[in-house]
Design a protein around this motif. Structure first.
Motif, PDB file in Angstrom:
ATOM      1  N   UNK A  64      13.029 -46.327  46.316  1.00 50.39           N
ATOM      2  CA  UNK A  64      12.773 -44.960  46.796  1.00 50.39           C
ATOM      3  C   UNK A  64      13.042 -44.835  48.287  1.00 50.39           C
ATOM      4  N   UNK A  65      12.625 -45.837  49.038  1.00 47.17           N
ATOM      5  CA  UNK A  65      12.803 -45.768  50.493  1.00 47.17           C
ATOM      6  C   UNK A  65      14.284 -45.813  50.872  1.00 47.17           C
ATOM      7  N   UNK A  66      15.071 -46.629  50.186  1.00 48.44           N
ATOM      8  CA  UNK A  66      16.490 -46.737  50.501  1.00 48.44           C
ATOM      9  C   UNK A  66      17.216 -45.424  50.195  1.00 48.44           C
ATOM     10  N   UNK A  67      16.916 -44.830  49.022  1.00 48.87           N
ATOM     11  CA  UNK A  67      17.557 -43.560  48.653  1.00 48.87           C
ATOM     12  C   UNK A  67      17.149 -42.457  49.623  1.00 48.87           C
ATOM     13  N   UNK A  92       4.823 -42.231  50.276  1.00 48.19           N
ATOM     14  CA  UNK A  92       4.065 -43.483  50.123  1.00 48.19           C
ATOM     15  C   UNK A  92       4.978 -44.652  49.816  1.00 48.19           C
ATOM     16  N   UNK A  93       6.114 -44.700  50.514  1.00 45.65           N
ATOM     17  CA  UNK A  93       7.067 -45.789  50.336  1.00 45.65           C
ATOM     18  C   UNK A  93       7.229 -46.515  51.664  1.00 45.65           C
ATOM     19  N   UNK A 117      12.103 -49.566  55.603  1.00 49.54           N
ATOM     20  CA  UNK A 117      13.340 -49.595  54.832  1.00 49.54           C
ATOM     21  C   UNK A 117      14.040 -48.235  54.859  1.00 49.54           C
ATOM     22  N   UNK A 118      13.260 -47.158  54.853  1.00 46.85           N
ATOM     23  CA  UNK A 118      13.854 -45.827  54.937  1.00 46.85           C
ATOM     24  C   UNK A 118      14.564 -45.642  56.273  1.00 46.85           C
TER      25      UNK A 118
END
Length: 606
Positions: A121-124, A172-173, A177-178
């Motif tokens: 989720x964080x990468x996307x 909440x990720x 990484x985001x």
């Protein structure tokens, strides 16, 4: 923020092994040391939390030396890339283990779901934020009316903050990484679009320096407070345990690399044992580890004894790695032969030094004799103040083998080519938002990897022509001028950059006639291949590409003249804005008007 995407692609799998399985292995081994060797009777949850804190490496001090000493880009990417990715992995493990310390119950399903959400989720999400930022940055490029560097700087700052804040608080990720994903997109697509790359570099270097300074200063205060305020908790024996932990971390990093050594060799370019030793010694702990330790120390549910001991050991390890590893990294790299010291580089510096001396002498000779400020100067004192005015000895030829000299010459040649590409972008000859700008710059990065073998930047450009624009290029609003027009722009820019590099570089490499001849031959072969592609294009289209580039140059000169007239007080701000908007509208017309309409005007039509 700069990123060699080709090198990232080449080293990604190796970096992934180091930053994901490597971090998990390191966390487990550090936890075992904390559980069985340290005399604190910590539970496995606390030990794993402590292991996650010390698994995040921060080799910023060592990586800064790599570029200074001429360490290979591959080793630099492995060390810095591992640090960038393992921060996210370590923080995810830390958050999970801290939940367990605070009383949460964990099972296999919840752990897998947690890791999947925190990573995917964080990468996307971060990638989408980065693509949106690149699109907005493109709207503020020079082809637009409001080409404001300040707006672009603020967009990058907002991109970093929003990707972290929204990822952490709303989704909440993993905010780290985001942010890394968003930064990757900006570094890949945005650099040609920046109106002022210098402003971007200065602001982000300031942000990086300020952030590291604040974290280290705060950690130092808390570390000192732990020592002074926890006399009954931190005892003399703990300093001995700190040294034991430091040695254990070096052994653990060695074990981690030994376990992953064969997979690392299989999935990427081979890693020499000397590079492996440098990677072990480069495993410093810094800002991320200190931040996580501060979180534990300030957590109300964590006992005062546990928080003080973790803060003490993490702060001590960060200090030891900075004092020992960072200060001895340069001698170690030189001893291992990883710091390149090319005779060609030394001779080039000698020639450049002589060039500066000649330039200074010319300025002195052209000084206005009627300038009252400079009458009556003393030549001896002046030469003492400006030593380059003294007579110098010509640089001597070296007997060094030609392999390093040839590589150094190719690298210098490619850097001059890249400089001319940037000049074309800044002058407006190549549109900032076009794929051509990014393609030309990335081709040099690709060619630098093969500088030991031959010049190959044209091969990189041809490979990009064959693959075509990707989905991300379309999402960022990258301007498409058509395949054939893009080829014409790239070929013409390539030929001119190689011509200028072949003319400029021999002035600064003396005594290397064979090397110069070989590189000139390689450049001629590449230019011949590029000319074949140019000759295969329609003549009208090539003519239009040349005319467009010259028109862009003239319009940009008009903008510069408007700015100069404004600075000299000959134009008011309002008048300068009107003239600037008029020229900008002509640039927009040049960018978006269909090609067939321009071709219809070639015989004097309207």
């Amino acid at each position: 923020m700069k990123l060699n995407v080709r090198l990232v692609q080449k080293c990604f799998t190796q970096v992934f092994l180091l930053a994901c399985p490597g971090v998990l292995l390191g966390t487990g081994l550090v936890a075992a040391v904390a559980k069985y060797l340290l005399p604190y009777n910590w539970s496995w949850a606390v030990s794993l939390t402590f292991g996650a804190v010390l698994s995040a490496t921060d080799p910023v001090a060592v990586v800064a030396l790599f570029s200074t000493l001429g360490v290979s880009p591959k080793l630099t990417m492995l060390v810095s890339g591992e640090s960038l990715m393992n921060d996210g992995t370590a923080i995810v493990v830390f958050v999970l283990m801290l939940k367990a310390v605070l009383g949460a119950s964990l099972d296999a399903t919840s752990v897998l779901t947690f890791f999947g959400h925190m990573s995917f989720s964080s990468i996307v999400f971060g990638s989408l934020i980065g693509l949106a930022a690149v699109t907005i940055i493109g709207k503020c490029a020079e082809e637009r009316f409001h080409s404001d560097p300040l707006i672009q700087v603020m967009i990058t700052l907002c991109c970093a903050y929003l990707s972290f804040f929204l990822g952490e608080s709303e989704l909440a990720t993993s905010g780290v990484l985001a942010t890394v994903s968003a930064g990757f997109m900006v570094a890949y697509f945005a650099w040609p679009r920046f109106v002022s790359t210098e402003a971007i570099e200065i602001v982000w270097e300031t942000v990086e320096f300020t952030g590291n300074t604040v974290i280290f200063f705060l950690a130092g205060l808390l570390f000192a407070d732990t020592l002074l305020d926890s006399v009954g908790i931190i005892q003399a024996a703990d300093f001995g345990w700190l040294l034991m932990l430091y040695v254990s971390l070096l052994l653990i990093r060695s074990i981690m690399l030994a376990v992953l050594w064969i997979p690392l060799q299989m999935v990427g370019s081979p890693i020499d044992w000397r590079e492996g030793l440098a990677m072990i010694w480069s495993g410093l702990r810094g800002a991320v580890s200190l931040t996580l330790a501060i979180i534990i120390d300030e957590e109300p549910a964590v006992s005062r004894e546990m928080g003080a001991r973790i803060m003490f050991h993490v702060g001590g390890i960060a200090a030891l790695t900075l004092l020992v590893n960072a200060t001895t990294a340069a001698p170690l790299l030189r001893y291992l032969g990883l710091a390149r010291s090319s005779g060609a580089d030394q001779r080039k510096l000698q020639v450049l030094t002589k060039h500066l001396a000649q330039h200074t002498s010319e300025i002195k000779g052209h000084c206005d004799p009627d300038d009252l400020r400079f009458k009556g100067i003393n030549e001896a004192v002046l030469q003492a103040m400006v030593p380059s005015l003294k007579p110098s000895v010509s640089p001597q030829a070296s007997d060094e083998s030609s392999s390093e000299t040839l590589q150094a010459y190719r690298e210098a040649f490619l850097q001059v080519v890249k400089s001319h590409y940037w000049s074309s972008i800044h002058q407006g000859l190549v549109p900032r938002t076009s794929q051509s700008a990014r393609l030309l710059l990335s081709s040099v990065d690709m060619a630098l990897e093969n500088a030991a073998e031959s010049l190959s930047d044209w091969e990189g450009i041809k490979a990009c022509f064959e693959t075509g624009p990707g989905i991300f290029s379309k999402l960022t609003g990258e301007h498409s001028m058509g395949d054939m027009m893009q080829k014409a722009y790239c070929v013409l820019s390539f030929l001119e950059a190689h011509r200028c590099a072949g003319k400029e570089l021999p002035r600064f490499f003396h005594g290397d006639a064979e090397v110069q001849q070989q590189v000139a031959s390689e450049s001629s072969a590449e230019c011949a291949s590029a000319k074949e592609m140019l000759e295969a294009l329609p003549e009208d289209l090539v003519m239009l590409a040349r005319t467009e580039m010259f028109a862009r140059k003239l319009l940009q000169e008009q903008l510069h003249e408007v700015d100069e007239l404004k600075e000299r007080g000959l134009l008011t701000s309002a008048d300068a804005s009107k003239l600037g908007h008029h020229v900008q509208s002509e640039l927009l017309t040049l960018l978006h008007r269909p090609k067939n309409e321009w071709l219809a005007l070639k015989d004097g039509g309207k």
